[in-house]
Design a protein around this motif. Structure first.
Motif, PDB file in Angstrom:
ATOM      1  N   HIS A  61     -13.074 -19.819  83.883  1.00 13.27           N
ATOM      2  CA  HIS A  61     -14.121 -20.832  83.917  1.00 13.27           C
ATOM      3  C   HIS A  61     -15.475 -20.267  84.322  1.00 13.27           C
ATOM      4  N   ASP A  88     -15.598 -30.282  83.408  1.00 17.51           N
ATOM      5  CA  ASP A  88     -16.883 -30.419  84.092  1.00 17.51           C
ATOM      6  C   ASP A  88     -17.880 -30.966  83.075  1.00 17.51           C
ATOM      7  N   LEU A 171      -9.698 -29.827  86.885  1.00 17.46           N
ATOM      8  CA  LEU A 171     -10.658 -29.564  87.960  1.00 17.46           C
ATOM      9  C   LEU A 171      -9.970 -29.061  89.228  1.00 17.46           C
TER      10      LEU A 171
END
Length: 255
Positions: A61, A88, A171
């Motif tokens: 990420h 995100d 997340l």
């Protein structure tokens, strides 16, 4: 097609070697440290050789967030395995805007899962339910939030440590939930896709399952993934999917 890579870890190293066998370079690798022997190391998109057309993200990420928007805005297509990063919303928006500015595309490699083509097709007619279940041996969840929920070293039977949406999974488990994100992006989206993560002492590998229902009917898909040699936390199929995507992009006839 001229290819560069972000990252030279376990997956990045495998992809670099595969690209060499495919005759696709790579032209350079964006790394903080050293690159594999014979490969040019650079620190940023601005340092890439002129003419690079595709940048492969194998750095997770953080790598996609750091280099993806710049590459897309500079006219370089990006292929990524870091699908969980798109949970995100801010980063997803930045990537989309950069791609629009650079007239480029962000390509999502299928990673460690299959059946996404069927899920995408089913979404056209309408999906009513999609659920992803990720099952790993307890050791596969070490270093993740699962340690706060379960005593991984003492498990004698399968135990779920997360149930929620694919967005929450991506997340909370950025190193473990890229598959949940892939399923979400192919089907109902991050917030309508359910995810369940399980520590299973009886699992013989990393097991990924999709269950889907809709106008098309229903299906259940399961795959047990093998790891890359000497890197038990890295999916062999995920690394292979990057090279498969590059082959698809370069082919005159595609599937």
């Amino acid at each position: 097609m001229r290819v560069a890579v972000i990252g030279a870890g376990s997956i990045g190293g495998w992809v670099i070697a595969a690209l060499e066998r495919e005759g696709l370079g790579p032209e350079a690798v964006i790394v903080r440290g050293t690159a594999p022997e014979g490969v040019r190391a650079v620190r940023s998109v601005a340092d890439l050789p002129a003419g690079v057309t595709h940048l492969v993200d194998c750095a997770g990420h953080a790598g996609l967030a750091a280099h993806g928007p710049g590459a897309l805005a500079a006219g370089i297509d990006v292929i990524t395995l870091s699908l969980g990063a798109l949970a995100d919303a801010g980063l997803a928006r930045d990537l989309a805007l950069a791609a629009e500015a650079g007239c480029t595309r962000l390509h999502l490699a299928s990673g460690a899962i299959g059946a996404l083509d069927a899920l995408r097709a089913g979404a056209v007619g309408g999906l009513s339910r999609v659920r992803y279940t990720g099952r790993k041996p307890p050791a596969g969840w070490v270093g993740s939030p699962a340690e706060a929920v379960l005593d991984l070293s003492a498990l004698t039977a399968p135990a779920a440590h997360f149930e929620g949406t694919a967005r929450e999974a991506a997340l909370r488990y950025p190193k473990n939930a890229n598959v949940a994100a892939a399923v979400a992006l192919a089907g109902l989206g991050f917030d309508a896709t359910q995810a369940r993560l399980v520590a299973d002492p009886e699992a013989g590998g990393n097991i990924h399952e999709i269950e889907a229902e809709g106008v098309f009917g229903s299906f259940r898909f399961e795959i047990t993934g093998a790891a890359l040699p000497d890197t038990p936390r890295s999916s062999a199929l995920a690394a292979m999917s990057v090279v498969a995507e590059l082959r698809r992009l370069g082919a005159r006839v595609t599937t």
